[in-house]
Design an enzyme around this catalytic site. Sequence first.
Site, PDB file in Angstrom:
ATOM      1  N   ASP A   1       3.385   0.144  12.214  1.00  0.00           N
ATOM      2  CA  ASP A   1       2.190  -0.397  11.546  1.00  0.00           C
ATOM      3  C   ASP A   1       1.906  -1.851  11.919  1.00  0.00           C
ATOM      4  O   ASP A   1       0.899  -2.416  11.493  1.00  0.00           O
ATOM      5  CB  ASP A   1       2.323  -0.268  10.015  1.00  0.00           C
ATOM      6  CG  ASP A   1       2.358   1.194   9.578  1.00  0.00           C
ATOM      7  OD1 ASP A   1       1.986   2.060  10.378  1.00  0.00           O
ATOM      8  OD2 ASP A   1       2.770   1.456   8.434  1.00  0.00           O
TER       9      ASP A   1
ATOM     10  N   ARG B   1      -0.238  14.898  13.421  1.00  0.00           N
ATOM     11  CA  ARG B   1       0.572  14.456  12.261  1.00  0.00           C
ATOM     12  C   ARG B   1       0.913  15.675  11.399  1.00  0.00           C
ATOM     13  O   ARG B   1       0.336  15.871  10.319  1.00  0.00           O
ATOM     14  CB  ARG B   1      -0.180  13.392  11.447  1.00  0.00           C
ATOM     15  CG  ARG B   1      -0.459  12.130  12.229  1.00  0.00           C
ATOM     16  CD  ARG B   1      -1.201  11.091  11.404  1.00  0.00           C
ATOM     17  NE  ARG B   1      -0.336  10.348  10.504  1.00  0.00           N
ATOM     18  CZ  ARG B   1      -0.767   9.381   9.690  1.00  0.00           C
ATOM     19  NH1 ARG B   1      -2.031   9.052   9.670  1.00  0.00           N
ATOM     20  NH2 ARG B   1       0.078   8.750   8.892  1.00  0.00           N
TER      21      ARG B   1
ATOM     22  N   LYS C   1       0.828  -1.211   0.000  1.00  0.00           N
ATOM     23  CA  LYS C   1       0.000   0.000   0.000  1.00  0.00           C
ATOM     24  C   LYS C   1       0.859   1.257   0.000  1.00  0.00           C
ATOM     25  O   LYS C   1       0.672   2.158  -0.817  1.00  0.00           O
ATOM     26  CB  LYS C   1      -0.909  -0.004   1.246  1.00  0.00           C
ATOM     27  CG  LYS C   1      -1.532   1.354   1.554  1.00  0.00           C
ATOM     28  CD  LYS C   1      -2.455   1.320   2.751  1.00  0.00           C
ATOM     29  CE  LYS C   1      -1.889   1.766   4.057  1.00  0.00           C
ATOM     30  NZ  LYS C   1      -1.664   3.177   4.289  1.00  0.00           N
ATOM     31  N   ASN C   2       1.801   1.319   0.939  1.00  0.00           N
ATOM     32  CA  ASN C   2       2.514   2.582   1.099  1.00  0.00           C
ATOM     33  C   ASN C   2       3.530   2.844  -0.012  1.00  0.00           C
ATOM     34  O   ASN C   2       3.982   3.977  -0.178  1.00  0.00           O
ATOM     35  CB  ASN C   2       3.143   2.682   2.499  1.00  0.00           C
ATOM     36  CG  ASN C   2       2.058   2.836   3.561  1.00  0.00           C
ATOM     37  OD1 ASN C   2       0.915   3.174   3.252  1.00  0.00           O
ATOM     38  ND2 ASN C   2       2.397   2.574   4.820  1.00  0.00           N
TER      39      ASN C   2
ATOM     40  N   CYS D   1      -5.358   7.892   8.804  1.00  0.00           N
ATOM     41  CA  CYS D   1      -5.718   7.374  10.128  1.00  0.00           C
ATOM     42  C   CYS D   1      -5.465   8.423  11.200  1.00  0.00           C
ATOM     43  O   CYS D   1      -4.488   9.162  11.135  1.00  0.00           O
ATOM     44  CB  CYS D   1      -4.880   6.135  10.443  1.00  0.00           C
ATOM     45  SG  CYS D   1      -5.314   4.710   9.448  1.00  0.00           S
TER      46      CYS D   1
ATOM     47  N   ARG E   1      -9.348   0.203   3.512  1.00  0.00           N
ATOM     48  CA  ARG E   1      -8.443   1.212   2.937  1.00  0.00           C
ATOM     49  C   ARG E   1      -7.094   0.578   2.593  1.00  0.00           C
ATOM     50  O   ARG E   1      -6.415   1.032   1.685  1.00  0.00           O
ATOM     51  CB  ARG E   1      -8.181   2.336   3.952  1.00  0.00           C
ATOM     52  CG  ARG E   1      -9.299   3.331   4.091  1.00  0.00           C
ATOM     53  CD  ARG E   1      -8.845   4.493   4.948  1.00  0.00           C
ATOM     54  NE  ARG E   1      -7.454   4.791   4.656  1.00  0.00           N
ATOM     55  CZ  ARG E   1      -6.545   5.171   5.553  1.00  0.00           C
ATOM     56  NH1 ARG E   1      -6.878   5.334   6.797  1.00  0.00           N
ATOM     57  NH2 ARG E   1      -5.307   5.410   5.191  1.00  0.00           N
TER      58      ARG E   1
HETATM   59  N1  EPU Z   1       6.185  14.038  11.314  1.00  0.00           N
HETATM   60  C1  EPU Z   1       6.444  15.344  11.644  1.00  0.00           C
HETATM   61  N2  EPU Z   1       6.545  16.249  10.619  1.00  0.00           N
HETATM   62  C2  EPU Z   1       6.409  15.907   9.330  1.00  0.00           C
HETATM   63  C3  EPU Z   1       6.160  14.577   8.989  1.00  0.00           C
HETATM   64  C4  EPU Z   1       6.054  13.644  10.016  1.00  0.00           C
HETATM   65  O1  EPU Z   1       6.553  15.693  12.814  1.00  0.00           O
HETATM   66  O2  EPU Z   1       6.501  16.784   8.472  1.00  0.00           O
HETATM   67  C5  EPU Z   1       6.063  13.034  12.385  1.00  0.00           C
HETATM   68  C6  EPU Z   1       4.698  12.367  12.383  1.00  0.00           C
HETATM   69  O3  EPU Z   1       3.760  13.130  13.118  1.00  0.00           O
HETATM   70  C7  EPU Z   1       4.997  11.038  13.035  1.00  0.00           C
HETATM   71  C8  EPU Z   1       6.426  10.736  12.569  1.00  0.00           C
HETATM   72  O4  EPU Z   1       6.974  11.987  12.146  1.00  0.00           O
HETATM   73  O5  EPU Z   1       4.994  11.189  14.425  1.00  0.00           O
HETATM   74  C9  EPU Z   1       6.529   9.762  11.427  1.00  0.00           C
HETATM   75  O6  EPU Z   1       5.702  10.196  10.359  1.00  0.00           O
HETATM   76  P1  EPU Z   1       5.984   9.735   8.872  1.00  0.00           P
HETATM   77  O7  EPU Z   1       6.102  10.936   8.020  1.00  0.00           O
HETATM   78  O8  EPU Z   1       7.105   8.763   8.875  1.00  0.00           O
HETATM   79  O9  EPU Z   1       4.640   8.987   8.535  1.00  0.00           O
HETATM   80  P2  EPU Z   1       3.621   9.240   7.341  1.00  0.00           P
HETATM   81  O10 EPU Z   1       4.351   9.512   6.077  1.00  0.00           O
HETATM   82  O11 EPU Z   1       2.567  10.186   7.771  1.00  0.00           O
HETATM   83  C10 EPU Z   1       3.673   6.734   6.587  1.00  0.00           C
HETATM   84  C11 EPU Z   1       2.652   5.670   6.372  1.00  0.00           C
HETATM   85  C12 EPU Z   1       2.085   5.236   7.714  1.00  0.00           C
HETATM   86  C13 EPU Z   1       3.215   4.726   8.589  1.00  0.00           C
HETATM   87  C14 EPU Z   1       4.325   5.787   8.704  1.00  0.00           C
HETATM   88  C15 EPU Z   1       5.538   5.301   9.475  1.00  0.00           C
HETATM   89  C16 EPU Z   1       1.759   6.270   4.222  1.00  0.00           C
HETATM   90  C17 EPU Z   1       0.639   6.799   3.425  1.00  0.00           C
HETATM   91  N3  EPU Z   1       1.594   6.208   5.541  1.00  0.00           N
HETATM   92  O12 EPU Z   1       2.976   7.807   7.232  1.00  0.00           O
HETATM   93  O13 EPU Z   1       1.214   4.166   7.424  1.00  0.00           O
HETATM   94  O14 EPU Z   1       2.731   4.469   9.890  1.00  0.00           O
HETATM   95  O15 EPU Z   1       4.731   6.203   7.389  1.00  0.00           O
HETATM   96  O16 EPU Z   1       6.071   4.173   8.887  1.00  0.00           O
HETATM   97  O17 EPU Z   1       2.791   5.879   3.689  1.00  0.00           O
HETATM   98  C18 EPU Z   1      -0.461   2.606   7.894  1.00  0.00           C
HETATM   99  O18 EPU Z   1      -0.170   2.066   6.817  1.00  0.00           O
HETATM  100  O19 EPU Z   1      -1.230   2.077   8.743  1.00  0.00           O
HETATM  101  C19 EPU Z   1       0.114   3.909   8.205  1.00  0.00           C
HETATM  102  C20 EPU Z   1      -0.361   4.708   9.158  1.00  0.00           C
END
Ligand code: EPU
Length: 429
Positions: A306, A122, A22-23, A117, A398
Site C-alpha cells: 500500500d 483478487r 482504514k484497514n 481497488c 475512500r
Molecule cells: N488472496 C488469494 N486468496 C484469498 C485472499 C487473498 O489468493 O482468499 C491473494 C490476493 O489476491 C492478493 C494477496 O493474496 O494477491 C494478498 O491479499 P490480502 O487478502 O492480504 O489482501 P486484502 O485483504 O484483499 C487488504 C487491504 C489492502 C492491502 C492488502 C495487503 C483491506 C480492506 N484491504 O486487502 O488494502 O493492500 O490487505 O496488505 O484491508 C489499500 O488500503 O489500498 C488496500 C488495497
Amino acid sequence: MEKFIISGGNKLKGDILISGAKNAAVAIIPAAILADSPCILENVPNINDVTVDLQILSEMGAEVKVLNKNTIQIDAKHIRDTAVPYEMARSIRASYYFLGTLLTKFNHAKVSMPGGCALGDRPIDQHLKCFKALGSNYSIEHGMVEITADKLIGTQIYFDKITVGATINAMLAAVKVDGLTILENAAKEPHIVDLANFLNSMGADIMGAGTDVIKIRGVKKLKGTHYTIIPDQIEAGTYMVAAAATGGDVTIRNVIPKHLEPISSKLSKMGVIIEERDDSVRIVGKDEPYERMNLKTMPHPGFPTDMQPQFAALLTLAGGTSIITESIYEDRFRYVDELRRMGADISVDGKVAVIEGVEKLTGAPVKAADLRAGAALIIAGLSAKGSTEIEDIYHIERGYENMAGKLRAVGADIVKRKFPGPDAIRMAL
Ligand code: EPU
C-alpha cells in the site's frame, strides 16, 4: 465531477495529525455486531469506506450514532437480517468481513462478491476455505456468496498464502464457535493485532495475533466495549513521502513509530532524515536528489504494497535507476502511465517497474486509477513544476480523511474543485 488541483513546488512544513487506520476500522466496525450491548469506537477515520460500512449496519437494523467526527456508537442488538444490501457491499472490499461476523452470530450470511481497488485478480478462496473448515457450506450465485452452517466447530487452518483479509475473516468467524481454532501462516499486519485487541476487549479469547500462529478459543458471549482504533500507518507513510518529495520538514503526529519501520528504513536509506519520538516522527527532506533504491513489497513486517505507488512517485526524482518489485498484487502499476504524463521515466515488465530518475516532473492532467495510485499522483503533483489536475478523486476519498485540508495546513497549494462531468457536457451540447 470533482478534481484536486495542485500547484507544485511548495515545501511542506508543520504538523500533520494522522487519523485512525482504514484497514483496522473496516474490520472492527463489522465486528461490533457481535456484541450484545453497544460498542463505542474512537479514532474512526472519516472516509468513504467507513461511511459505507456504517450505512450497511444501519440498513441491517443496527443503531449507529455519530458521537463526534471520529467517535461512533454501534448498537447491533436489533440486527436480524443476515443478508448485506447488494450495491453497498459491492462497492467496498471490506464488506466480506460481514461474511465472518454474520456467520458466527447467526450461522448464515449472504454478501455480494467484494469490490474495492482494481489491482488484478483478487480471489477469496482462502476465506471460503476457512468457513468450510469451521463446518459451513457455501454457494456463489447471482454475484452473492451465501454461507450456511448447522453448527460451527473450532479447527486448524493453514493458509496457502499469507492473506490479511482471510486471516481477519477467520478470526471473526471463529470467535464464538465451540472449541479452539488455530490459524497457521496467518498475516501479521498491525490491524490484525488491533482487531484481536478489540475482540478481546469484548470478551474474546484470542492469542498470538501479530505472529503467524493465532489461537482463538470460542466464547459464548461478547459484550460492548469502548475502543480506540490504531493510527493509520499507510496514511502516515504517505505524508512522510510527501514531506520528503517536497524537501519539507514535517512532524507526523498520532503514530506508532514501530508500525512505520518498514517505511522509515527505506526513506532513511534514500537520505531522508527521520527523527522518531514516542508518538510522532519528524521528516526532514532535502533539495538535492535522493539516493536511488530497490524495493520489493512483502507481507508485514516487509515493505507494504500500500506504499509502493507513493515510493514510485518519490523515486522518479531520485539520482539513478530504482527497481520496484510488486509481489502481492498482479497489477499495481496502473499509475505509471499517469506519472509518465508528468515526465517520469518508468518501464514496467510484469511485476517489475524500472524507474530512471529524472531532473524534474511537470504538472499535467492525470487520473487516479485506485486509492494509493491517487496518493502517488498527489505526491508527484506536489513536487512537480506547474499545475496538476487529478481526476477520479473518489478513489482517494475512500481511504484518506481530508487529504487536501491536511496538506494545505502544511503549506501545499491543493484545492478540490467541482467540474461538469461528461453527462453535463453532453447535455449542454
Ligand atoms: N488472496 C488469494 N486468496 C484469498 C485472499 C487473498 O489468493 O482468499 C491473494 C490476493 O489476491 C492478493 C494477496 O493474496 O494477491 C494478498 O491479499 P490480502 O487478502 O492480504 O489482501 P486484502 O485483504 O484483499 C487488504 C487491504 C489492502 C492491502 C492488502 C495487503 C483491506 C480492506 N484491504 O486487502 O488494502 O493492500 O490487505 O496488505 O484491508 C489499500 O488500503 O489500498 C488496500 C488495497
